[in-house]
Design a protein around this motif. Structure first.
Motif, PDB file in Angstrom:
ATOM      1  N   THR A  10       0.847  -1.192   0.000  1.00  0.00           N
ATOM      2  CA  THR A  10       0.000   0.000   0.000  1.00  0.00           C
ATOM      3  C   THR A  10       0.884   1.243   0.000  1.00  0.00           C
ATOM      4  OG1 THR A  10      -0.089   0.370   2.397  1.00  0.00           O
ATOM      5  CG2 THR A  10      -1.658  -1.235   1.469  1.00  0.00           C
ATOM      6  N   LYS A  11       0.290   2.369  -0.352  1.00  0.00           N
ATOM      7  CA  LYS A  11       1.015   3.636  -0.321  1.00  0.00           C
ATOM      8  C   LYS A  11       1.365   4.024   1.116  1.00  0.00           C
ATOM      9  CE  LYS A  11      -3.270   6.373  -0.500  1.00  0.00           C
ATOM     10  NZ  LYS A  11      -3.534   6.130   0.902  1.00  0.00           N
ATOM     11  N   ASP A  12       0.708   3.389   2.091  1.00  0.00           N
ATOM     12  CA  ASP A  12       0.965   3.655   3.508  1.00  0.00           C
ATOM     13  C   ASP A  12       2.018   2.707   4.086  1.00  0.00           C
ATOM     14  OD1 ASP A  12      -1.009   5.767   3.833  1.00  0.00           O
ATOM     15  OD2 ASP A  12      -2.504   4.194   3.587  1.00  0.00           O
ATOM     16  N   HIS A  13       2.699   1.961   3.214  1.00  0.00           N
ATOM     17  CA  HIS A  13       3.832   1.109   3.586  1.00  0.00           C
ATOM     18  C   HIS A  13       3.442  -0.143   4.370  1.00  0.00           C
ATOM     19  CE1 HIS A  13       6.143   4.376   1.953  1.00  0.00           C
ATOM     20  NE2 HIS A  13       5.537   5.200   2.786  1.00  0.00           N
ATOM     21  N   ASP A  21      -9.243 -16.339   0.927  1.00  0.00           N
ATOM     22  CA  ASP A  21      -9.969 -15.120   1.317  1.00  0.00           C
ATOM     23  C   ASP A  21      -9.403 -14.500   2.595  1.00  0.00           C
ATOM     24  OD1 ASP A  21     -10.837 -17.011   3.134  1.00  0.00           O
ATOM     25  OD2 ASP A  21     -12.972 -16.545   2.913  1.00  0.00           O
ATOM     26  N   VAL A  22      -8.155 -14.865   2.919  1.00  0.00           N
ATOM     27  CA  VAL A  22      -7.503 -14.306   4.106  1.00  0.00           C
ATOM     28  C   VAL A  22      -6.248 -13.543   3.695  1.00  0.00           C
ATOM     29  CG1 VAL A  22      -6.356 -14.837   6.299  1.00  0.00           C
ATOM     30  CG2 VAL A  22      -8.419 -16.100   5.625  1.00  0.00           C
ATOM     31  N   ALA A  23      -6.114 -12.332   4.228  1.00  0.00           N
ATOM     32  CA  ALA A  23      -4.933 -11.506   3.965  1.00  0.00           C
ATOM     33  C   ALA A  23      -4.161 -11.322   5.267  1.00  0.00           C
ATOM     34  CB  ALA A  23      -5.352 -10.146   3.417  1.00  0.00           C
ATOM     35  N   THR A  24      -2.847 -11.538   5.201  1.00  0.00           N
ATOM     36  CA  THR A  24      -1.966 -11.243   6.326  1.00  0.00           C
ATOM     37  C   THR A  24      -1.326  -9.891   6.049  1.00  0.00           C
ATOM     38  OG1 THR A  24      -1.531 -13.603   6.628  1.00  0.00           O
ATOM     39  CG2 THR A  24       0.011 -12.070   7.670  1.00  0.00           C
ATOM     40  N   VAL A  25      -1.247  -9.039   7.085  1.00  0.00           N
ATOM     41  CA  VAL A  25      -0.793  -7.664   6.911  1.00  0.00           C
ATOM     42  C   VAL A  25       0.315  -7.345   7.911  1.00  0.00           C
ATOM     43  CG1 VAL A  25      -1.510  -5.233   6.983  1.00  0.00           C
ATOM     44  CG2 VAL A  25      -3.108  -6.983   6.173  1.00  0.00           C
ATOM     45  N   GLY A  26       1.306  -6.602   7.427  1.00  0.00           N
ATOM     46  CA  GLY A  26       2.357  -6.079   8.294  1.00  0.00           C
ATOM     47  C   GLY A  26       2.874  -4.792   7.690  1.00  0.00           C
ATOM     48  N   ILE A  27       3.924  -4.221   8.283  1.00  0.00           N
ATOM     49  CA  ILE A  27       4.527  -3.028   7.689  1.00  0.00           C
ATOM     50  C   ILE A  27       5.814  -3.431   6.977  1.00  0.00           C
ATOM     51  CG2 ILE A  27       3.450  -1.438   9.316  1.00  0.00           C
ATOM     52  CD1 ILE A  27       6.240  -1.096  10.642  1.00  0.00           C
ATOM     53  N   THR A  28       6.165  -2.667   5.980  1.00  0.00           N
ATOM     54  CA  THR A  28       7.315  -2.998   5.137  1.00  0.00           C
ATOM     55  C   THR A  28       8.647  -2.721   5.830  1.00  0.00           C
ATOM     56  OG1 THR A  28       7.413  -0.802   4.147  1.00  0.00           O
ATOM     57  CG2 THR A  28       5.990  -2.431   3.046  1.00  0.00           C
ATOM     58  N   HIS A  29       9.684  -3.272   5.260  1.00  0.00           N
ATOM     59  CA  HIS A  29      11.051  -3.017   5.729  1.00  0.00           C
ATOM     60  C   HIS A  29      11.329  -1.512   5.712  1.00  0.00           C
ATOM     61  CE1 HIS A  29      15.337  -3.702   6.322  1.00  0.00           C
ATOM     62  NE2 HIS A  29      15.544  -2.837   5.348  1.00  0.00           N
ATOM     63  N   PHE A  30      10.901  -0.842   4.642  1.00  0.00           N
ATOM     64  CA  PHE A  30      11.074   0.608   4.527  1.00  0.00           C
ATOM     65  C   PHE A  30      10.401   1.315   5.701  1.00  0.00           C
ATOM     66  CE2 PHE A  30       9.473   4.751   3.157  1.00  0.00           C
ATOM     67  CZ  PHE A  30      10.623   5.362   2.676  1.00  0.00           C
ATOM     68  N   VAL A  90       9.006  -6.703  14.616  1.00  0.00           N
ATOM     69  CA  VAL A  90       8.628  -5.952  13.418  1.00  0.00           C
ATOM     70  C   VAL A  90       9.885  -5.380  12.752  1.00  0.00           C
ATOM     71  CG1 VAL A  90       7.316  -3.981  12.530  1.00  0.00           C
ATOM     72  CG2 VAL A  90       6.325  -5.453  14.289  1.00  0.00           C
ATOM     73  N   ASN A  91      10.864  -4.974  13.556  1.00  0.00           N
ATOM     74  CA  ASN A  91      12.121  -4.468  13.011  1.00  0.00           C
ATOM     75  C   ASN A  91      12.982  -5.595  12.441  1.00  0.00           C
ATOM     76  OD1 ASN A  91      11.947  -2.345  15.709  1.00  0.00           O
ATOM     77  ND2 ASN A  91      12.166  -1.489  13.683  1.00  0.00           N
ATOM     78  N   SER A  92      13.080  -6.689  13.162  1.00  0.00           N
ATOM     79  CA  SER A  92      14.021  -7.746  12.772  1.00  0.00           C
ATOM     80  C   SER A  92      13.480  -8.669  11.682  1.00  0.00           C
ATOM     81  CB  SER A  92      14.440  -8.574  13.994  1.00  0.00           C
ATOM     82  OG  SER A  92      13.309  -9.212  14.573  1.00  0.00           O
ATOM     83  N   ASP A  93      12.166  -8.831  11.587  1.00  0.00           N
ATOM     84  CA  ASP A  93      11.584  -9.752  10.606  1.00  0.00           C
ATOM     85  C   ASP A  93      10.233  -9.231  10.123  1.00  0.00           C
ATOM     86  OD1 ASP A  93      11.122 -11.963   9.011  1.00  0.00           O
ATOM     87  OD2 ASP A  93      10.735 -13.346  10.671  1.00  0.00           O
ATOM     88  N   PRO A  94      10.220  -8.055   9.437  1.00  0.00           N
ATOM     89  CA  PRO A  94       8.937  -7.427   9.085  1.00  0.00           C
ATOM     90  C   PRO A  94       8.042  -8.271   8.178  1.00  0.00           C
ATOM     91  CG  PRO A  94      10.749  -6.346   7.944  1.00  0.00           C
ATOM     92  CD  PRO A  94      11.354  -7.290   8.943  1.00  0.00           C
ATOM     93  N   TYR A  95       8.631  -9.132   7.328  1.00  0.00           N
ATOM     94  CA  TYR A  95       7.823  -9.929   6.388  1.00  0.00           C
ATOM     95  C   TYR A  95       7.539 -11.340   6.892  1.00  0.00           C
ATOM     96  CZ  TYR A  95       9.099  -6.161   3.214  1.00  0.00           C
ATOM     97  OH  TYR A  95       9.289  -4.929   2.637  1.00  0.00           O
TER      98      TYR A  95
END
Length: 126
Positions: A10-13, A21-30, A90-95
């Motif tokens: 997303t544009k919100d990183h 029908d299931v989405a897993t969400v996190g924040i990007t490395h950036f 979240v910092n060490s393994d964001p994906y």
């Protein structure tokens, strides 16, 4: 910088991994790099149905607090409770282990509005 090709963005990183029908969400490395050391992840919307782009939680770093925006309309069916005791994941393994929520997707057509890995690279200038 790591930007996995198998994910949507997303544009919100935020990153999105879709399985059925299931989405897993996190924040990007950036995003985690820009925020710095993450000290707290708050999601109080578990079991709620929210619309795309609504705030589903916040991530707190040493110097800032940032809202987390839902990339797809749906019900939040899981929160990564490991982040309560180890938000630095979240910092060490964001994906991987740093994922935040899982959503039961309500409108699959919204997936088309997410960014590809290349479009996200273009957005952040990578």
């Amino acid at each position: 910088m790591s930007i996995p090709a198998n994910l949507k963005y997303t544009k919100d990183h935020e990153w999105v991994s879709i399985e059925g029908d299931v989405a897993t969400v996190g924040i990007t490395h950036f995003a985690q790099k820009e925020l710095g050391d993450i000290v707290y992840v708050e999601v109080e919307t578990l079991d709620q149905t929210l619309s795309k782009d609504e705030v589903f939680g916040t991530v707190e770093a040493v110097k800032t607090v940032s809202d987390l925006f839902l990339p797809l309309t749906g019900e939040i069916i899981a929160f990564n409770e490991d982040l309560e005791s180890a938000p630095e994941t979240v910092n060490s393994d964001p994906y991987g282990a740093g994922w935040m929520i899982k959503i039961k997707i309500a409108d699959a057509s919204e997936i088309d509005s997410l960014l590809s890995d290349q479009a996200y690279k273009d957005l952040i200038g990578a």
